[in-house]
Enzyme design. Structure first.
Site, PDB file in Angstrom:
ATOM      1  N   LYS A  50     -89.534  32.013  10.549  1.00  0.00           N
ATOM      2  CA  LYS A  50     -89.069  31.841   9.163  1.00  0.00           C
ATOM      3  C   LYS A  50     -89.731  30.615   8.534  1.00  0.00           C
ATOM      4  O   LYS A  50     -90.140  30.644   7.371  1.00  0.00           O
ATOM      5  CB  LYS A  50     -87.535  31.716   9.140  1.00  0.00           C
ATOM      6  CG  LYS A  50     -86.819  33.018   9.493  1.00  0.00           C
ATOM      7  CD  LYS A  50     -85.316  32.819   9.711  1.00  0.00           C
ATOM      8  CE  LYS A  50     -84.674  34.087  10.264  1.00  0.00           C
ATOM      9  NZ  LYS A  50     -83.236  33.946  10.561  1.00  0.00           N
ATOM     10  N   GLN A  94     -78.717  29.776  12.026  1.00  0.00           N
ATOM     11  CA  GLN A  94     -79.145  30.885  12.879  1.00  0.00           C
ATOM     12  C   GLN A  94     -77.997  31.333  13.786  1.00  0.00           C
ATOM     13  O   GLN A  94     -77.339  30.514  14.424  1.00  0.00           O
ATOM     14  CB  GLN A  94     -80.368  30.466  13.713  1.00  0.00           C
ATOM     15  CG  GLN A  94     -80.994  31.588  14.520  1.00  0.00           C
ATOM     16  CD  GLN A  94     -81.592  32.699  13.661  1.00  0.00           C
ATOM     17  OE1 GLN A  94     -82.039  32.489  12.543  1.00  0.00           O
ATOM     18  NE2 GLN A  94     -81.586  33.915  14.183  1.00  0.00           N
ATOM     19  N   ASP A 117     -78.559  34.019   3.304  1.00  0.00           N
ATOM     20  CA  ASP A 117     -78.314  35.070   4.301  1.00  0.00           C
ATOM     21  C   ASP A 117     -77.276  36.084   3.797  1.00  0.00           C
ATOM     22  O   ASP A 117     -77.135  37.162   4.368  1.00  0.00           O
ATOM     23  CB  ASP A 117     -77.789  34.461   5.606  1.00  0.00           C
ATOM     24  CG  ASP A 117     -78.867  34.318   6.673  1.00  0.00           C
ATOM     25  OD1 ASP A 117     -79.833  35.120   6.659  1.00  0.00           O
ATOM     26  OD2 ASP A 117     -78.729  33.437   7.536  1.00  0.00           O
TER      27      ASP A 117
HETATM   28  N1  GUN Z   1     -79.301  36.314  13.735  1.00  0.00           N
HETATM   29  C1  GUN Z   1     -79.744  37.593  13.736  1.00  0.00           C
HETATM   30  N2  GUN Z   1     -80.103  37.958  12.491  1.00  0.00           N
HETATM   31  C2  GUN Z   1     -79.883  36.909  11.700  1.00  0.00           C
HETATM   32  C3  GUN Z   1     -80.087  36.669  10.307  1.00  0.00           C
HETATM   33  O1  GUN Z   1     -80.513  37.523   9.534  1.00  0.00           O
HETATM   34  N3  GUN Z   1     -79.753  35.431   9.874  1.00  0.00           N
HETATM   35  C4  GUN Z   1     -79.265  34.479  10.698  1.00  0.00           C
HETATM   36  N4  GUN Z   1     -78.944  33.297  10.153  1.00  0.00           N
HETATM   37  N5  GUN Z   1     -79.061  34.671  11.975  1.00  0.00           N
HETATM   38  C5  GUN Z   1     -79.383  35.872  12.476  1.00  0.00           C
END
Ligand code: GUN
Length: 284
Positions: A50, A94, A117
């Protein structure tokens, strides 16, 4: 044989196209903060990726690495500081968090206006009511792929396998808003094979390698595979048996190179939109 939905190509076009151009037009670069607690190898890879994409599209990016023993109170303080940080437009924590932490409380502490998110209860509620603000990145990426390949969803029987807050539930909401007839299946579903076999569109998001079998797929169905599972030989496989499913489907997403890169592209779009709103620029 199914046409392959190329998430890598589509995400690159979005990132290098309107996201990069949109960021360049702002007086202050969009800012994304990623919070990683602990050292889960998969999470470390995702967060790093990311950050790389954020750099590539001209965003300001900050990674906050916290030790695995971080307390709930410490994590909430980090989030609260980011909430009022003028350089930051998007905050992501995350997941999964270490087991001693209360994820829901952490997610609900993120300012809903920086919740790129889309996991805050307010944003989940707005999505359920059909007036979404920030939509979770993975299901949003799936919708964008279906759109790009001109798949007409109206009236389709859609089956979502998986009921997570991150993918399954928001995916179902988006498909419902697009006029699909939506069924959500999960670990207690009876007759999973028969239910999937009736679907015009299957979205698999269970996190179990090749759990959806190719011979369940209806001839001509669209198959979206959200799973990314590392198996014993070190390779990555999805939640769908790819080879056999691609002989039945009209369109299918590969793993890797399908939904994964689209998730990151949608995170960039959400962050750009957040920055545009905070700078008073008409969001795209
Ligand atoms: N863990 C798995 N997918 C995601 C996501 O899209 N965002 C975040 N923050 N954690 C994740």
């Amino acid at each position: 044989m199914a046409d392959i939905i190329d998430g890598r190509k589509l995400s690159k076009a979005l990132n290098q196209g309107r996201v990069k151009a949109g960021a360049a037009k702002l007086s202050r670069a969009p800012g994304l903060a990623a919070v990683l607690v602990g050292a889960d190898p998969a999470s470390m890879v995702y967060v790093k990726r990311k950050g790389l994409v954020a750099d590539r599209v001209g965003f300001y990016h900050r990674q906050v690495d916290l030790p695995v023993e971080t307390t709930q109170a410490e994590l909430l303080r980090v989030v609260e500081a980011l909430n009022v940080d003028p350089k930051i437009d998007g905050i992501l924590v995350q997941l999964p968090l270490p087991a001693h932490l209360d994820s829901q409380e952490v997610l609900d502490t993120i300012s809903p206006t920086k919740d790129v998110d889309g996991f805050h209860a307010v944003n989940a509620g707005l999505l359920a009511q059909g007036r979404a603000r920030f939509v979770p990145c993975t299901p949003l990426g799936v919708m964008r792929m279906l759109e790009a390949y001109e798949i007409n969803l109206s009236g389709m029987d859609a089956v979502v396998v998986g009921r997570s807050d991150i993918v399954g539930k928001p995916m179902a909401m988006l498909l419902l808003a697009a006029n699909c007839t939506v069924t959500i299946c999960h670990s207690r579903t009876k007759n999973l094979a028969e239910t999937v076999a009736r679907a015009d569109l299957v979205v698999a998001a269970v996190g179990r390698p090749e759990m959806v079998k190719g011979d369940w797929i209806k001839e001509g169905a669209v198959v979206i595979d959200v799973g990314i599972n590392r198996v014993a030989d070190g390779s990555l496989v999805g939640d769908v048996e790819y080879e056999s499913a691609s002989r039945k489907a009209s369109f299918i997403t590969p793993v890797p190179g399908g939904v994964g890169p689209m998730t990151i592209a949608m995170l960039m779009e959400n962050t750009l939109r957040s920055a545009q709103i905070s700078q008073g620029v008409e969001p795209f």
